[in-house]
Each structure stands twice: as C-alpha cells, then as structure tokens.
Design an enzyme around this catalytic site. Structure first.
Site, mmCIF file in Angstrom:
data_model
loop_
_atom_site.group_PDB
_atom_site.id
_atom_site.type_symbol
_atom_site.label_atom_id
_atom_site.label_comp_id
_atom_site.label_asym_id
_atom_site.label_seq_id
_atom_site.Cartn_x
_atom_site.Cartn_y
_atom_site.Cartn_z
ATOM 1 N N TYR A 1 0.830 -1.202 0.000
ATOM 2 C CA TYR A 1 0.000 0.000 0.000
ATOM 3 C C TYR A 1 0.865 1.252 0.000
ATOM 4 O O TYR A 1 2.040 1.239 0.380
ATOM 5 C CB TYR A 1 -0.907 0.029 1.234
ATOM 6 C CG TYR A 1 -0.164 0.313 2.516
ATOM 7 C CD1 TYR A 1 -0.054 1.604 3.017
ATOM 8 C CD2 TYR A 1 0.479 -0.715 3.204
ATOM 9 C CE1 TYR A 1 0.667 1.857 4.188
ATOM 10 C CE2 TYR A 1 1.183 -0.470 4.360
ATOM 11 C CZ TYR A 1 1.272 0.819 4.845
ATOM 12 O OH TYR A 1 1.990 1.068 5.990
ATOM 13 N N PHE B 1 2.126 9.898 3.303
ATOM 14 C CA PHE B 1 2.407 9.754 4.724
ATOM 15 C C PHE B 1 2.884 8.359 5.107
ATOM 16 O O PHE B 1 3.427 8.165 6.193
ATOM 17 C CB PHE B 1 1.181 10.130 5.569
ATOM 18 C CG PHE B 1 -0.035 9.272 5.332
ATOM 19 C CD1 PHE B 1 -0.213 8.078 6.008
ATOM 20 C CD2 PHE B 1 -1.011 9.671 4.431
ATOM 21 C CE1 PHE B 1 -1.320 7.290 5.789
ATOM 22 C CE2 PHE B 1 -2.124 8.885 4.206
ATOM 23 C CZ PHE B 1 -2.281 7.697 4.889
ATOM 24 N N ASP B 2 2.702 7.373 4.231
ATOM 25 C CA ASP B 2 3.165 6.024 4.562
ATOM 26 C C ASP B 2 3.134 5.160 3.319
ATOM 27 O O ASP B 2 2.335 5.397 2.393
ATOM 28 C CB ASP B 2 2.282 5.401 5.643
ATOM 29 C CG ASP B 2 2.921 4.159 6.264
ATOM 30 O OD1 ASP B 2 4.106 3.912 5.999
ATOM 31 O OD2 ASP B 2 2.231 3.438 7.007
ATOM 32 N N ILE C 1 -8.081 0.521 9.948
ATOM 33 C CA ILE C 1 -9.156 1.501 9.849
ATOM 34 C C ILE C 1 -10.352 0.869 9.132
ATOM 35 O O ILE C 1 -10.221 -0.102 8.379
ATOM 36 C CB ILE C 1 -8.685 2.771 9.115
ATOM 37 C CG1 ILE C 1 -8.224 2.428 7.689
ATOM 38 C CG2 ILE C 1 -7.586 3.465 9.892
ATOM 39 C CD1 ILE C 1 -7.863 3.652 6.859
ATOM 40 N N TYR D 1 -9.226 8.022 10.388
ATOM 41 C CA TYR D 1 -8.768 8.309 11.754
ATOM 42 C C TYR D 1 -9.666 9.301 12.483
ATOM 43 O O TYR D 1 -9.273 9.848 13.508
ATOM 44 C CB TYR D 1 -7.326 8.809 11.719
ATOM 45 C CG TYR D 1 -6.363 7.742 11.248
ATOM 46 C CD1 TYR D 1 -5.885 6.759 12.105
ATOM 47 C CD2 TYR D 1 -5.958 7.696 9.914
ATOM 48 C CE1 TYR D 1 -5.016 5.772 11.670
ATOM 49 C CE2 TYR D 1 -5.086 6.711 9.463
ATOM 50 C CZ TYR D 1 -4.624 5.755 10.349
ATOM 51 O OH TYR D 1 -3.777 4.774 9.902
ATOM 52 N N PHE E 1 -5.628 5.838 -0.736
ATOM 53 C CA PHE E 1 -4.726 4.688 -0.659
ATOM 54 C C PHE E 1 -4.689 3.968 -1.999
ATOM 55 O O PHE E 1 -5.733 3.755 -2.633
ATOM 56 C CB PHE E 1 -5.189 3.684 0.397
ATOM 57 C CG PHE E 1 -4.973 4.104 1.815
ATOM 58 C CD1 PHE E 1 -3.737 3.923 2.429
ATOM 59 C CD2 PHE E 1 -5.993 4.677 2.545
ATOM 60 C CE1 PHE E 1 -3.531 4.301 3.741
ATOM 61 C CE2 PHE E 1 -5.803 5.059 3.860
ATOM 62 C CZ PHE E 1 -4.569 4.871 4.464
#
Length: 236
Positions: free
Chosen positions: A83, A93-94, A115, A141, A158
């Site tokens: 991902y 962010f990731d 999530i 979140y 995502f």
C-alpha cells in the site's frame, strides 16, 4: 365582384395555403416534472417507529486499476497487502515500499485491526488486484486524526494491492544467526602456562660411606702354638 390580385400576391397566398395544409400542427406540451419523494424506512412492527427520512452520512469510493486473477477476497482471512497512502493535498504519509526490505504487511481482514476503510475496502477484489481507495475521515482516523502525520478530519487516498490471502497468520521470520568466528583448533581454552617451577635443588649425593669395615673374622682360637696376630685390612 372579385378584385384581381397581382400574380405575385396570388402566388404568395397559394403558397401559404399549401404550407398550412402540408405542415403538421405543432403541439405545445408542458414538460411534466416528477419529484422523487423519499419514503420513510420501513421497519418491522416490533421496532419503535421513528419519524424522518434516512440520509447518507459518508461513503467509501474506489477505482479498480487492475483486476486480479487469483481467488476472490474473503472475510476473516489474513491479507498480505502492499500500500501507499496520501493526504488529499498530495502528501505521502506512509508506504509499505518504504519499510525496511520493502515488505508488505499482513492483517486479519474484518477483525477491526485496521481503519474501517480498510476493513471494508477490499470487498470484491481478487488476489493480484490493485485498487485506489478514497476514504472519508469517518472511515479513517476520525475527527482527531493522527497528529502530526495525519491532521484532524483528514480524508485519505490509498493505493492497495492484494498480494495474497491465507487462513493462518504468517510465521515470524527467524533472524539469521550472527556469523561466528572461525573455530579455534583448540576447542577448549588453552590453560595458562604456569611459570616453570624452580627445579628442586638436587640433593647433594650422600657422601659415599666407606665400606663397612668387615667384621673381623672371629679370631680363631689362638692356637697355642703361633705367637703373632694377623694384620688388620685397613692398616695396610
């Protein structure tokens, strides 16, 4: 008496009459607007009634960028997933590709370990498929976010790939054993060489004792005849 009309005027009049006979009469209709009336949700008679019209709160959207050819995704399975996640302003962010070794992650689907957008966002996929998820903050979140990385009320994007699916969690990887130093030919630690002991002083050879003086033979009974005794050996 009929007045004669000029030929041009007469031709125009005849053309008008002919056109009126051949052209169908246009009908004017008023467009009919139908207004969709939302109906209250029906509930079983044993549930107390609530007056009102159901309204959508939020929704999860997606685009399948690659249709997988593997098994269809199932709930309560362990998904192994690659991902990358972005904020809606384009900030990444990731990403699993940025983790040590670029390894994908594994999680139990539908077990509330991730999530909500992920716990429902893989439905309809096949192993090997890729999908872009547009996750509203309510399914991510929430109102508080995850500062400082994810702001409050942050919608997320995502790109996910369903790499594999399993009934059991992955086995923990055994870390490789550190390289060992080459084995010494002498397996046991060599004993500390002790300081050689001072050789014991050799005892002085004992002074050789003089041979014992042989016992003088018993003096035979002196014969009465000789008068001189025999000589002693040490006196020679």
């Amino acid at each position: 008496m009929i007045a004669k009309l000029p030929s041009i005027t007469l031709l125009a009049a005849l053309t008008t009459v002919a056109t009126a006979q051949t052209t169908p009469k246009a009908t004017t209709t008023t467009p009919h607007h139908t207004t969709a009336i939302a109906k209250p949700a029906t509930t079983p008679p044993n549930i107390p009634k609530v007056v009102g019209i159901p309204k959508p709160l939020f929704t999860l959207r997606y685009i399948d960028s690659k249709i997988g050819t593997g098994a269809p995704a199932e709930e309560r399975k362990y998904y192994t997933v690659h991902y990358t996640g972005w904020l809606t302003n384009g900030t990444k962010f990731d990403s699993s590709f940025d983790h040590p070794g670029g390894e994908p992650i594994t999680f139990p689907y539908g077990a509330h370990r991730v999530i909500i957008g992920w716990d429902t966002g893989f439905q309809g996929m096949h192993v090997g498929g890729k999908r872009r998820l547009f996750v509203p903050y309510q399914l991510a979140y929430g109102e508080s976010g995850r500062p400082p990385v994810i702001p409050a009320k942050a919608d997320l994007i995502f790109d996910v790939e369903l790499v594999s699916m399993s009934d059991t969690p992955p086995q923990p990887k055994t870390p490789p054993a550190p390289p060992t130093a080459p084995e010494s030919p002498q397996k046991t630690a060599p004993t500390t060489q002790t300081t050689p002991t001072t050789p014991t002083t050799q005892t002085a050879p004992t002074t050789q004792t003089s041979p014992t003086t042989p016992t003088a033979p018993s003096t035979p009974t002196t014969p009465t005849t000789p008068t001189n005794n025999p000589p002693h050996p040490e006196t020679l």
